[in-house]
Each structure stands twice: as structure tokens, then as C-alpha cells.
Write an enzyme that holds these catalytic residues in place. Sequence first.
Site, PDB file in Angstrom:
ATOM      1  N   PRO A   2      82.036  90.794 119.532  1.00 57.93           N
ATOM      2  CA  PRO A   2      83.677  90.836 119.253  1.00 57.93           C
ATOM      3  C   PRO A   2      84.442  90.011 120.187  1.00 57.93           C
ATOM      4  O   PRO A   2      84.076  89.892 121.486  1.00 57.93           O
ATOM      5  CB  PRO A   2      84.124  92.234 119.190  1.00 57.93           C
ATOM      6  CG  PRO A   2      82.899  92.922 119.072  1.00 57.93           C
ATOM      7  CD  PRO A   2      81.797  92.103 119.562  1.00 57.93           C
ATOM      8  N   GLU A   3      85.337  88.926 119.855  1.00 58.86           N
ATOM      9  CA  GLU A   3      86.016  87.986 120.767  1.00 58.86           C
ATOM     10  C   GLU A   3      87.162  88.524 120.959  1.00 58.86           C
ATOM     11  O   GLU A   3      87.690  89.336 120.216  1.00 58.86           O
ATOM     12  CB  GLU A   3      85.622  86.500 120.352  1.00 58.86           C
ATOM     13  CG  GLU A   3      84.187  86.234 119.891  1.00 58.86           C
ATOM     14  CD  GLU A   3      83.814  84.679 119.907  1.00 58.86           C
ATOM     15  OE1 GLU A   3      84.773  84.035 120.490  1.00 58.86           O
ATOM     16  OE2 GLU A   3      82.989  84.384 119.420  1.00 58.86           O
ATOM     17  N   ARG A 322      72.397  82.592 125.231  1.00 60.08           N
ATOM     18  CA  ARG A 322      73.223  82.684 124.085  1.00 60.08           C
ATOM     19  C   ARG A 322      73.128  81.268 123.042  1.00 60.08           C
ATOM     20  O   ARG A 322      72.553  80.236 124.012  1.00 60.08           O
ATOM     21  CB  ARG A 322      74.568  82.891 124.247  1.00 60.08           C
ATOM     22  CG  ARG A 322      75.131  83.954 125.102  1.00 60.08           C
ATOM     23  CD  ARG A 322      74.785  85.144 124.293  1.00 60.08           C
ATOM     24  NE  ARG A 322      75.529  85.438 122.819  1.00 60.08           N
ATOM     25  CZ  ARG A 322      76.720  85.781 123.001  1.00 60.08           C
ATOM     26  NH1 ARG A 322      77.420  85.948 123.855  1.00 60.08           N
ATOM     27  NH2 ARG A 322      77.069  85.643 121.649  1.00 60.08           N
TER      28      ARG A 322
END
Length: 332
Positions: A2-3, A322
Amino acid sequence: MPEGHSVHRIARQFDRNIVGHPVAASSPQGRFAEGASLLDGRTPREVRAVGKQMFLAFDDDLWLRVHLGMYGAWDFAGDILVDPTIASANGRMGQTAQRGTDLDRPVFDDAGENSLSSIGAPRRARVHVRMSEQTTGLGDDGHQWPPPIVGQVRLRLITDAVCADLRGPTACAIQTGEEMAATVAKLGPDPLVDDLQDGEERFTSVVRRKRTAIGLLLMDQAVVSGIGNVYRAEMLFRARLNPYTPGRDVAEETVRGLWRDWAQLLAVGVETGQMMTMDGLGPDEYRKAMAHRDDRHWVYHRAGLPCRVCGTEIAVEEAAGRKLYWCPRCQT
């Protein structure tokens, strides 16, 4: 993960539905039993979102700190009051997300990114939004209230009308006001919290001193709050910036442009519930993009596909554990 836009949407949900109402707090999973016991019966007084973290204030100088991390999400059920400032909630997403685009029908994301019942890590909503009664047993719609506990619920907060279940957070802790302030002080500026000009100066000053690659700096929550893997890739492409450029070598105007772009994209994400990063779309293209993630990003999750601008194959590489998506030609 979630950003920042998701956390701000969660905070708005809490402000409209939880703040000001006494809550029954429990930890069905058991991992937050002591903290839940401290909150049980108290009334939330204020909620704040800063970057990827949310802080819920209770009396006696107690704050609930939640960091959703990679997999966390809040699931909501009950008579949820919709925030009229969030476009996806009232079905008027086009007018706010892309000025001049007039859409008369609501758009729903196929992956549930703009869900009102589950906000956080993408997942199928586990609970329903509308319920007709706030008493134990079955409501007129046949659903049980309170909703049954499903899976590993770290914290459950229930008012007389709304249930909020927290699952899978990286952090869920009780803090004093002083501890909460110290946590926030360690975070970089957030365009929806800090003065925009002050935030721009802080961000620019830090980035321009660093040897670290800009692609890593954008993900550093001490440098700027709220940016995750999707926004990082998209912002770098929109700036036509090589992700491996050291921060100190990025032109000052480009750094300032990144901050301003983040402020714009974050506002759109909060309004729509979706990480829309493409501009200049017609009504049909815009509706398609809002409904399908694959049509709303320039480079993210497009490894091996042609760049939408130059046709070069989009690359994907590992950066600090990432995936980093970028166009080797447009971002030279």
C-alpha cells in the site's frame, strides 16, 4: 505494498466513521491483546496519515500507530458513511482525476484498488459494506452483525455502526504523544501534510546532497513520505530520469519537478483510489485505464513490453530487493 494514497484514504474513512465514536477494541489473533485492552471503550479523537503510516489519537495521550507494510489492509463493514471528497466513493471519478474528462458512469477497478470495504494491500474484500442493523444477529440483508472474524485479524475496532478489521500490518503499536511526534519527525515530507513549499525545499535539499541513486531515494521514507514501487517507477519515467543517477547529479529543477509531480499524483490517488499516472487520455481511454491497472501506467509491471513512447522494451531490474521498471531509451 500500500502506498501513500491508500493510507490517506484510510485516514479519511476513520475520520468519517470512527473518530468521535466509542470503540470496542479486541485482538482476535491475540498478537495485540494488550494494546487492544488499552483502547477498549475509549473514543478516538483524531486521525492523521503521514506517508505510509496512520496515527489514531485517543484520550489520555494514547496513539495507535499502524504501518501496513507489504501486506496490511483495513477491512470495513457496517453503515459506512462515504466521504464526498473521494471521487470513487460517489461515482464521479473522471471529473477529479483528469480535468476536462466528463464521465457520467462510475468506474470500478477490476482488482479492487478503489474498494471502500478493503483498503491496503490488494485483496478480495472479506466483508460487506452496507448493513441494515447494528445489533448481534442477522440484519435485513441477511448478513451477520458484528461480521464474523475471518483470518488473522490483528485488531478489531467496532462502533455502534461500523467495524474495522486490521490484517497483516508491519507495525501496530500504542504510543504516547511524544513517541508519535518522534516517529513523524523521522519521516520525510508528505504533500498532503506539510506545507507544499516547505516540503519541496526539504526534499530538494536532501536529494541534492546524496550520492545515493534517485531510484532509491524516492523509496526512502526519511527522504519523502508515501512513495512506493509503483509511484517510484512512474515518476521517474514521467521525469525521463535514469533511476541510477545519484541524487546530487540530478538537476535542481528536475528534483523540484519530482516533488510537484508527487503532490499531483498523490492527490489524484486519494480522490480516485487508484494509482493513475497517465495524462492526456480521452474519455474512453481514461475509463479503460481506471478499470484496468495494465492500462494506467507507463512502465510499471510492463517488463518486456514496448515503451508507450519510443517502443523500446521495458526493462526490469532488482534495486534494493524491489523490482524497478524503466525504459532504457527514454530514461537515459
